[in-house]
Design a protein around this motif. Structure first.
Motif, PDB file in Angstrom:
ATOM      1  N   GLU A   1      53.190 -11.493   8.440  1.00  0.00           N
ATOM      2  CA  GLU A   1      53.121 -13.047   8.161  1.00  0.00           C
ATOM      3  C   GLU A   1      51.892 -13.380   8.071  1.00  0.00           C
ATOM      4  N   ALA A   2      50.977 -12.877   9.147  1.00  0.00           N
ATOM      5  CA  ALA A   2      49.321 -13.185   9.270  1.00  0.00           C
ATOM      6  C   ALA A   2      48.761 -12.166   8.122  1.00  0.00           C
TER       7      ALA A   2
ATOM      8  N   ALA B   1      45.861 -14.773  15.208  1.00  0.00           N
ATOM      9  CA  ALA B   1      46.015 -15.162  13.977  1.00  0.00           C
ATOM     10  C   ALA B   1      47.523 -15.941  13.724  1.00  0.00           C
ATOM     11  N   THR B   2      48.032 -16.122  14.957  1.00  0.00           N
ATOM     12  CA  THR B   2      49.475 -16.760  14.964  1.00  0.00           C
ATOM     13  C   THR B   2      49.252 -18.194  15.550  1.00  0.00           C
ATOM     14  N   ASP B   3      50.089 -18.968  14.787  1.00  0.00           N
ATOM     15  CA  ASP B   3      50.266 -20.445  15.316  1.00  0.00           C
ATOM     16  C   ASP B   3      51.754 -20.730  15.953  1.00  0.00           C
TER      17      ASP B   3
END
Length: 616
Positions: free
Chosen positions: A90-91, A14-16
């Motif tokens: 954050e996600a 889920a993290t970029d």
């Protein structure tokens, strides 16, 4: 039993990493990747790459590398669980609670217990101070100050402003109710021991509280402004701790980072309320120092995020002295720096007062956008000092200045920039350029050893070793090479491996057996930073050799073909060492044939510019 591995996988997916790195460092596109100044060493030319296709980062100079979790840990100084929680929040991912006695996530090799404890104490204290501000009785004086200063409810929320009660034990009682030991409050600088040993007391009493946040948004310290004008001092800051260092911290940087990235510049002011007033009036790319002069660490953090800084000082004399100090830490920092002295534009004593006036916002913005170049301001002051001095006096003045600038890093400047600086100094002091250049060459900072080389260093590498690592890199690049590596391993073709190369080979063999394809997840299994960086280096170099983009349909076949070619070359070396031949005839004929095949392989790969990378 929950070992955390599923949580880690969900957070990674889920993290970029472009967002994670881009939130704190200015990224610039370069083809399919991004480049930036590396925040993990003194980087003056962009040497860190962020690779979206693999969700990893890598610095070619210091060797730092890994995934988004690795970056969050290193940049923000977080333990693995804290970094995982930060990215999960954050996600929008809810982590699986660990039951008492369960093991930590497999990636957690952290010993950051003290930092985690301090962070938890600060979070509890921030919640307490915020509740006090809303308390009908204890928060009334603090709310009066907020109203008098014109701080809006939105800014109270944005900066998590709180208050402390006018009593000696408010936070101590709150902490006791929640099982927080007094020793933890002492460590965070939130409580103190009485000198006569008769007990403890709150360090921050009857004050408006400004939480000082790290760039990840976590409270790392507190600033406190007096409510009663009779109390001294006017401002208090938390003492330095494992979380908080004044020389590295800028107030409001967490709140300002998006605006800094959007605007491409940052304004630096001198106080909490000035920062808040600017944000309240829509000037959000503003941060503040914490009662100290601007430091080299401050400059470094700003340089990672933008190309231009404007230093805003209230008064003329103080501004001149502060500009001198700023020049020493910023002139070689590759930031375009300008200076604004507020008294040159208005009789308002600070930005907070100016912004309260009609038209104040436009006046302040105009001043910030038209600041004077820091170098110009500095040399104007130097010119004034040189007036009336004879030749000998001017030369002493110039040589003293050179010593200061060498201490500040002038000898690390680009030659052309250093030459321009000396030329300007010659102009304002009247001392010939040649004399100044000679002084700059002769005067050196004492006791400064030559900096050791960093990052992966060139090392002798045999042909079989180089080819084996090419094969390992193929496996880390694409699953198509997995069977080939397993075949080579089964034939005992691996050279003698040590250190990071042995660890990376083990990782590649595991990936081949399990048909794993997520490179970011793979390298997270390497505990050592050096091994992670080297694995990333291998993959980047083999991809340059292949020359086939990741989204090209021919990619898998190219990886498989190159892996098979590596296997053929390894077999050739193995046969050569054992004296085996292929087909009928004497061993000598077989060796000749093998040598010819090796020459052909060299012809195919030796001229490839990418192949040179395998010498390091």
């Amino acid at each position: 039993m929950n070992d955390g591995s599923d949580d880690i996988r969900r957070v990674r997916e889920a993290t970029d990493i472009v967002r994670v790195v881009g939130d704190v460092v200015q990224l610039k596109p370069k083809g399919r990747e991004f480049v930036c100044l590396c925040p993990f060493h003194d980087d003056r030319n962009p040497s860190m790459y962020v690779i979206p296709g693999k969700q990893i980062f890598h610095c070619f100079v210091c060797g730092a590398g890994g995934d988004a979790l690795t970056f969050a840990q290193r940049y923000h100084g977080l333990s693995f669980p804290d970094a995982l929680k930060m990215l999960a929040d954050e996600a929008g991912i809810e982590l699986t609670p660990r039951r008492k006695g369960e093991s930590k996530p497999q990636d957690d090799q952290s010993d950051e217990i003290d930092r985690s404890t301090l962070k938890a104490v600060n979070e509890a204290a921030m919640g307490f101070f915020r509740r006090i501000l809303t308390h009908p009785e204890h928060g009334k004086p603090g709310r009066a100050v907020v109203e008098h200063r014109g701080i809006s409810p939105e800014m109270v929320e944005r900066f998590a402003i709180g208050a402390s009660a006018d009593r000696w034990d408010g936070l101590l009682l709150y902490a006791k109710q929640r099982g927080i030991p007094e020793s933890h409050l002492f460590a965070a600088g939130l409580a103190k021991q009485r000198e006569n040993g008769s007990g403890s007391y709150d360090a921050l009493r009857n004050r408006l509280i400004f939480p000082i946040l790290g760039e990840a948004g976590e409270p790392i310290a507190f600033g406190a402004r007096r409510i009663d004008d009779e109390d001294e001092p006017k401002y208090l800051n938390s003492p330095e701790t494992a979380l908080f260092h004044k020389s590295k911290t800028l107030f409001g940087l967490h709140q300002a980072r998006d605006a800094i990235r959007r605007e491409g510049w940052v304004a630096v002011v001198e106080g909490y309320t000035d920062v808040i007033a600017c944000h309240q009036h829509g000037i959000e790319n503003v941060v503040g120092t914490l009662g100290t002069a601007l430091t080299a660490e401050h400059a470094k953090r700003l340089r990672w995020k933008c190309d231009r800084a404007v230093l805003l000082f209230d008064g003329d004399d103080a501004g001149q002295r502060a500009a001198d100090r700023a020049f020493e830490v910023l002139f070689a920092g590759e930031l375009d720096v300008s200076v604004v002295v507020l008294s040159d534009h208005t009789d308002a004593k600070d930005p907070d007062e100016l912004l309260a006036r009609e038209g104040g916002r436009d006046l302040l913005l105009d001043a910030l956008r038209n600041g004077r170049d820091l170098t110009e301001v500095h040399f104007e002051r130097l010119r004034a000092k040189a007036v009336g001095k004879g030749i000998a006096g001017a030369r002493r003045l110039a040589e003293d200045e050179i010593r200061r600038l060498l201490d500040a890093g002038m000898d690390r400047m680009e030659p052309r920039a250093r030459s321009a600086l000396l030329g300007k100094m010659a102009e304002v002091t009247g001392v010939r350029y040649e004399i100044l250049a000679a002084a700059a060459g002769a005067v050196r900072r004492p006791n400064t050893p030559e900096e050791p080389a960093t990052g992966p260093q060139p090392e002798p590498m045999s042909g079989p070793m180089r080819v084996w690592l090419e094969l390992v890199a193929c496996v880390l690049t694409g699953v198509e090479a997995g069977p080939v590596l397993l075949e080579a391993h089964g034939e005992n073709l691996a050279p003698e491996l040590t250190g990071d190369d042995a660890l990376i080979t083990t990782l590649a063999l595991e990936a081949a057996r399990n048909q794993e394809t997520d490179f970011a997840e793979l390298i997270s299994k390497l505990d050592a930073d050096s091994a992670r960086g080297r694995a990333i280096l291998f993959v980047r170099r083999i991809e340059e050799m292949l020359g086939v983009p990741a989204d090209d349909a021919r990619r898998g076949q190219a990886v498989a073909d190159h892996a098979r070619d590596c296997l053929d070359r390894l077999r050739s070396w193995s046969d050569l060492e054992s004296g085996r031949s292929e087909g009928p005839g004497s061993p000598e004929i077989g060796i000749s044939e093998r040598l010819e095949k090796m020459k052909q392989a060299h012809a195919r790969h030796g001229s490839n510019p990418g192949a040179r990378f395998w010498t390091s």
